[in-house]
Design an enzyme around this catalytic site. Structure first.
Site, PDB file in Angstrom:
ATOM      1  N   ASP A   1      -2.384  14.459  -6.817  1.00 18.41           N
ATOM      2  CA  ASP A   1      -2.064  14.652  -5.400  1.00 18.41           C
ATOM      3  C   ASP A   1      -0.537  14.620  -5.283  1.00 18.41           C
ATOM      4  O   ASP A   1       0.166  14.678  -6.284  1.00 18.41           O
ATOM      5  CB  ASP A   1      -2.778  13.633  -4.495  1.00 18.41           C
ATOM      6  CG  ASP A   1      -2.495  12.184  -4.869  1.00 18.41           C
ATOM      7  OD1 ASP A   1      -1.501  11.943  -5.583  1.00 18.41           O
ATOM      8  OD2 ASP A   1      -3.261  11.308  -4.442  1.00 18.41           O
TER       9      ASP A   1
ATOM     10  N   HIS B   1      -8.471  -3.320   1.922  1.00 17.11           N
ATOM     11  CA  HIS B   1      -7.450  -2.644   2.728  1.00 17.11           C
ATOM     12  C   HIS B   1      -7.574  -1.115   2.591  1.00 17.11           C
ATOM     13  O   HIS B   1      -7.644  -0.391   3.587  1.00 17.11           O
ATOM     14  CB  HIS B   1      -6.063  -3.117   2.267  1.00 17.11           C
ATOM     15  CG  HIS B   1      -4.911  -2.379   2.870  1.00 17.11           C
ATOM     16  ND1 HIS B   1      -4.128  -2.901   3.866  1.00 17.11           N
ATOM     17  CD2 HIS B   1      -4.410  -1.140   2.608  1.00 17.11           C
ATOM     18  CE1 HIS B   1      -3.190  -2.016   4.197  1.00 17.11           C
ATOM     19  NE2 HIS B   1      -3.342  -0.933   3.447  1.00 17.11           N
ATOM     20  N   GLU B   2      -7.624  -0.641   1.339  1.00 18.04           N
ATOM     21  CA  GLU B   2      -7.668   0.809   1.125  1.00 18.04           C
ATOM     22  C   GLU B   2      -8.918   1.429   1.744  1.00 18.04           C
ATOM     23  O   GLU B   2      -8.876   2.519   2.311  1.00 18.04           O
ATOM     24  CB  GLU B   2      -7.613   1.153  -0.368  1.00 18.04           C
ATOM     25  CG  GLU B   2      -6.310   0.744  -1.048  1.00 18.04           C
ATOM     26  CD  GLU B   2      -5.075   1.297  -0.373  1.00 18.04           C
ATOM     27  OE1 GLU B   2      -5.138   2.403   0.196  1.00 18.04           O
ATOM     28  OE2 GLU B   2      -4.034   0.600  -0.388  1.00 18.04           O
TER      29      GLU B   2
ATOM     30  N   HIS C   1      -7.265   5.746  -4.371  1.00 16.48           N
ATOM     31  CA  HIS C   1      -6.665   5.761  -5.709  1.00 16.48           C
ATOM     32  C   HIS C   1      -5.948   4.431  -5.943  1.00 16.48           C
ATOM     33  O   HIS C   1      -5.183   3.992  -5.091  1.00 16.48           O
ATOM     34  CB  HIS C   1      -5.641   6.895  -5.826  1.00 16.48           C
ATOM     35  CG  HIS C   1      -6.213   8.257  -5.573  1.00 16.48           C
ATOM     36  ND1 HIS C   1      -5.447   9.350  -5.245  1.00 16.48           N
ATOM     37  CD2 HIS C   1      -7.497   8.703  -5.601  1.00 16.48           C
ATOM     38  CE1 HIS C   1      -6.223  10.414  -5.087  1.00 16.48           C
ATOM     39  NE2 HIS C   1      -7.472  10.044  -5.287  1.00 16.48           N
TER      40      HIS C   1
ATOM     41  N   HIS D   1      -2.182   1.770   9.226  1.00 12.90           N
ATOM     42  CA  HIS D   1      -1.567   0.458   9.078  1.00 12.90           C
ATOM     43  C   HIS D   1      -1.389  -0.238  10.411  1.00 12.90           C
ATOM     44  O   HIS D   1      -1.142   0.395  11.424  1.00 12.90           O
ATOM     45  CB  HIS D   1      -0.213   0.581   8.382  1.00 12.90           C
ATOM     46  CG  HIS D   1      -0.369   0.784   6.912  1.00 12.90           C
ATOM     47  ND1 HIS D   1       0.519   1.473   6.153  1.00 12.90           N
ATOM     48  CD2 HIS D   1      -1.358   0.381   6.079  1.00 12.90           C
ATOM     49  CE1 HIS D   1       0.099   1.477   4.906  1.00 12.90           C
ATOM     50  NE2 HIS D   1      -1.054   0.835   4.834  1.00 12.90           N
TER      51      HIS D   1
ATOM     52  N   HIS E   1      -3.451   3.892  -2.741  1.00 12.27           N
ATOM     53  CA  HIS E   1      -3.452   4.581  -1.454  1.00 12.27           C
ATOM     54  C   HIS E   1      -4.822   5.203  -1.231  1.00 12.27           C
ATOM     55  O   HIS E   1      -5.595   5.356  -2.172  1.00 12.27           O
ATOM     56  CB  HIS E   1      -2.330   5.625  -1.332  1.00 12.27           C
ATOM     57  CG  HIS E   1      -2.257   6.617  -2.446  1.00 12.27           C
ATOM     58  ND1 HIS E   1      -1.089   6.976  -3.072  1.00 12.27           N
ATOM     59  CD2 HIS E   1      -3.219   7.348  -3.066  1.00 12.27           C
ATOM     60  CE1 HIS E   1      -1.325   7.866  -4.005  1.00 12.27           C
ATOM     61  NE2 HIS E   1      -2.621   8.128  -4.027  1.00 12.27           N
TER      62      HIS E   1
ATOM     63  N   HIS F   1      -1.050  12.064 -10.472  1.00 12.63           N
ATOM     64  CA  HIS F   1      -2.500  12.078 -10.694  1.00 12.63           C
ATOM     65  C   HIS F   1      -3.209  13.106  -9.824  1.00 12.63           C
ATOM     66  O   HIS F   1      -4.328  12.887  -9.374  1.00 12.63           O
ATOM     67  CB  HIS F   1      -3.088  10.680 -10.521  1.00 12.63           C
ATOM     68  CG  HIS F   1      -2.790  10.091  -9.157  1.00 12.63           C
ATOM     69  ND1 HIS F   1      -1.590   9.491  -8.856  1.00 12.63           N
ATOM     70  CD2 HIS F   1      -3.521  10.036  -8.036  1.00 12.63           C
ATOM     71  CE1 HIS F   1      -1.615   9.099  -7.599  1.00 12.63           C
ATOM     72  NE2 HIS F   1      -2.772   9.428  -7.068  1.00 12.63           N
TER      73      HIS F   1
ATOM     74  N   HIS G   1      -8.582   2.379   5.179  1.00 13.32           N
ATOM     75  CA  HIS G   1      -8.026   3.733   5.356  1.00 13.32           C
ATOM     76  C   HIS G   1      -9.122   4.786   5.190  1.00 13.32           C
ATOM     77  O   HIS G   1      -9.195   5.746   5.942  1.00 13.32           O
ATOM     78  CB  HIS G   1      -6.947   4.032   4.312  1.00 13.32           C
ATOM     79  CG  HIS G   1      -5.675   3.269   4.497  1.00 13.32           C
ATOM     80  ND1 HIS G   1      -5.033   3.162   5.706  1.00 13.32           N
ATOM     81  CD2 HIS G   1      -4.899   2.591   3.607  1.00 13.32           C
ATOM     82  CE1 HIS G   1      -3.923   2.456   5.557  1.00 13.32           C
ATOM     83  NE2 HIS G   1      -3.819   2.086   4.287  1.00 13.32           N
TER      84      HIS G   1
ATOM     85  N   CYS H   1       0.845  -1.191   0.000  1.00 14.27           N
ATOM     86  CA  CYS H   1       0.000   0.000   0.000  1.00 14.27           C
ATOM     87  C   CYS H   1       0.880   1.240   0.000  1.00 14.27           C
ATOM     88  O   CYS H   1       1.952   1.263   0.610  1.00 14.27           O
ATOM     89  CB  CYS H   1      -0.870  -0.012   1.249  1.00 14.27           C
ATOM     90  SG  CYS H   1      -1.826   1.492   1.471  1.00 14.27           S
TER      91      CYS H   1
HETATM   92  C1  LIG Z   1      -9.465   8.737 -13.262  1.00 13.89           C
HETATM   93  O1  LIG Z   1      -9.767   9.808 -12.410  1.00 13.89           O
HETATM   94  C2  LIG Z   1      -8.649  10.316 -11.685  1.00 13.89           C
HETATM   95  C3  LIG Z   1      -9.182  11.333 -10.712  1.00 13.89           C
HETATM   96  O2  LIG Z   1     -10.023  12.245 -11.330  1.00 13.89           O
HETATM   97  C4  LIG Z   1      -7.628  10.867 -12.665  1.00 13.89           C
HETATM   98  O3  LIG Z   1      -6.514  11.356 -11.960  1.00 13.89           O
HETATM   99  C5  LIG Z   1      -7.202   9.770 -13.601  1.00 13.89           C
HETATM  100  O4  LIG Z   1      -6.303  10.258 -14.554  1.00 13.89           O
HETATM  101  C6  LIG Z   1      -8.417   9.137 -14.289  1.00 13.89           C
HETATM  102  N1  LIG Z   1      -7.955   7.982 -14.994  1.00 13.89           N
HETATM  103  C7  LIG Z   1      -8.285   7.743 -16.249  1.00 13.89           C
HETATM  104  C8  LIG Z   1      -7.798   6.457 -16.817  1.00 13.89           C
HETATM  105  O5  LIG Z   1      -8.965   8.522 -16.906  1.00 13.89           O
HETATM  106 ZN   LIG Z   2      -2.521   0.911   3.431  1.00  9.33          ZN
HETATM  107 ZN   LIG Z   3      -3.439   9.517  -5.198  1.00 14.98          ZN
END
Ligand SMILES: *[C@@H]1O[C@H](CO)[C@@H](O)[C@H](O)[C@H]1NC(C)=O
Ligand SMILES: [Zn+2]
Ligand SMILES: [Zn+2]
Length: 475
Positions: A170, A218-219, A196, A228, A183, A168, A222, A92
């Site tokens: 964060d 598991h996630e 995510h 953990h 996570h 992505h 959280h 994780c």
């Molecule tokens: C799915 O959504 C997340 C959060 O909005 C984004 O970061 C990610 O790129 C998206 N994934 C796809 C495959 O579109």
């Molecule tokens: Zn975890």
């Molecule tokens: Zn993330």
């Protein structure tokens, strides 16, 4: 971050003082792995010693021991073969440091009915399979608590579930195949509660690949507030391992006690043996004062700092319960009642403004040669102070807000851009001057003005949410 510098720093103490034994060669990739592992999961920071004023001479060895203890390995303080092997295992992405079974401050949902949304899907599995894996994962927790879950397909749910690769949105980019699988954030508003999943994994429903149901169970632990566990039998143990009984996974006693300490037992047994729930920490009255405004707000290495008078709150991603400090405890030479602050282009360096002066700080040190005059940045003499400043990482530009105008500073050229100042209302429609502080995070600008906060989407050029200023402090 400067990976090379960290590598050299970390490599030095280990390589020189703690030669490896066992079969593992101490090559650069091992060092790299150890560095990243301890940084990601055990809060090993290049500047930690400075920042926290710790006196210990061998923070790396301490960190290795901490990891070995948590994961149930022999505590040698060395990168022996078992330790390196453990570092290679998929796991994780949430750190292990803490030593508590819930997140610090015990954040939890203050309601029993929780919504979730599957925002997008992996291509590895049919959609229905993803839906059902998530539903079964939530059932695991539903069975031992009074919680119920309902799925929504649009809008903002408490728990937003998504698949993403790499960076992505964060501060915890995924890392390709293996290692960090997923996570999730503890309960709270906004991104808190969200889960995510790294879509570079090969998600599966069986023993090969990465089992989505197991990881999701598991996630979602959280997302409900569990941290953990160092108990190997626990679902909340951080390292992934496939268990053949996963179809009817059983929570360990450790998991059950953890979740029931937050939410009590299912309502059917609650009348039989009521479980005392952990009472929430008494809140700092100032922090959640509905009239609270901030002097300045900045990021620092993925953390958020909120300045007010002589104090500041410090909030990390994994702990929604903010720390409260005196400014002078960290930076004795800085004044109180700051005007503005921002994390400059090269990380670790925060510029802090008050009146016609500004300081550069790194860790808890104010850098030599400061304070400087704000006019050295290119402001005309008529500007006596700055209201707010914010750095936009993607464009490498800093925005300075002064009254009803703003200036844009190019961090690469270290010069004010031509054509400024401009009116705030022309380029940030919906934002009324004058602003107290601005933050840039998750692709949005957050403007603080008195006790209100405005989330501004720069692409849509519109205010998308109005919040309380202290919403970041989990009020
Ligand atoms: C799915 O959504 C997340 C959060 O909005 C984004 O970061 C990610 O790129 C998206 N994934 C796809 C495959 O579109
Ligand atoms: Zn975890
Ligand atoms: Zn993330």
């Amino acid at each position: 971050m400067e990976p090379l510098a960290i590598l050299v720093l970390l490599c030095f103490p280990i390589c020189s003082a703690y030669p490896l034994h066992g079969a593992v060669r101490q090559d650069h990739s091992t060092m790299d792995l150890a560095q990243q592992y301890l940084e990601k999961y055990y809060n090993f920071r290049k500047n930690e010693k400075q920042f926290f004023k710790r006196k210990d001479s061998s923070p790396v060895v301490k960190k290795i021991e901490e990891m070995q203890k948590f994961l149930g390995l022999e505590m040698t303080g060395k990168l022996d073969s078992n330790t390196v092997e453990m570092m290679h295992k998929p796991r994780c992405g949430v750190p292990d440091v803490g030593g508590f079974s819930t997140f610090p401050g015990s954040p939890k949902w203050r309601k029993n009915h929780i919504s979730y949304r599957i925002v997008n899907y992996t291509l590895d599995l049919p959609r229905e399979s993803v839906d059902s894996a998530i539903e079964r994962a939530l059932k695991v927790w539903e069975e031992v608590t009074p919680l119920t879950f309902s799925r929504i397909s649009e809008g903002e749910a408490d728990i937003m579930i998504s698949f993403a690769v790499g960076e992505h949105g964060d501060f915890y980019p995924f890392d390709g195949v293996g290692q960090s699988l997923a996570h999730a954030y503890p309960p709270g508003p906004g991104f808190y509660g969200d889960a995510h999943f790294d879509d570079d994994e090969k998600w599966s429903l069986g023993p090969s690949g990465t089992n989505l149901f197991l990881v999701a169970a598991h996630e979602l632990g959280h997302s409900l507030g569990l941290f953990h566990s160092n108990n190997k039998e626990s679902l909340m143990y951080p390292v992934y391992r496939f268990s053949t009984s996963q179809a009817n996974i059983r929570l360990s006693q450790d998991d059950i006690e953890g979740i029931q300490s937050l939410y009590a037992r299912p309502s059917s047994d609650a009348t039989v043996v009521p479980v005392p729930s952990v009472s929430p920490k008494p809140e700092t009255p100032v922090k959640c004062d509905p009239a609270l405004s901030f002097d300045a707000v900045t990021m620092l290495r993925g953390e958020f700092l909120f300045f007010k008078d002589r104090h500041f709150w410090r909030r990390t991603q994994w702990n929604p319960e903010p720390e409260f400090h005196l400014i002078s405890a960290f930076w004795p030479s800085l004044p109180s009642g700051l005007d503005a602050a921002y994390e400059a282009n090269n990380k670790d360096r925060v510029l802090i403004f008050k009146g016609s002066q500004f300081w550069a700080v790194r860790g808890n040190e104010v850098q030599a040669g400061y304070p400087k005059r704000i006019h050295t940045l290119g402001f005309p003499p008529t500007v006596k102070k700055i209201d707010a400043a914010v750095f936009e990482k993607e464009k490498k530009k800093t925005y300075f807000f002064v009254g009803d105008k703003y200036w844009r500073f190019d961090e690469t050229r270290q010069l004010m851009d031509k054509g400024f100042p401009r009116l705030i209302t022309d380029d940030f429609p919906g934002i009324e001057p004058q602003v107290d502080a601005v933050l840039h995070a998750f692709g949005f600008f957050y403007f603080f003005r008195g006790s209100s906060q405005f989330e501004f989407d720069p692409n849509a050029r519109t205010v998308t949410h109005t919040l309380k200023s202290n919403s970041w402090l989990l009020c």
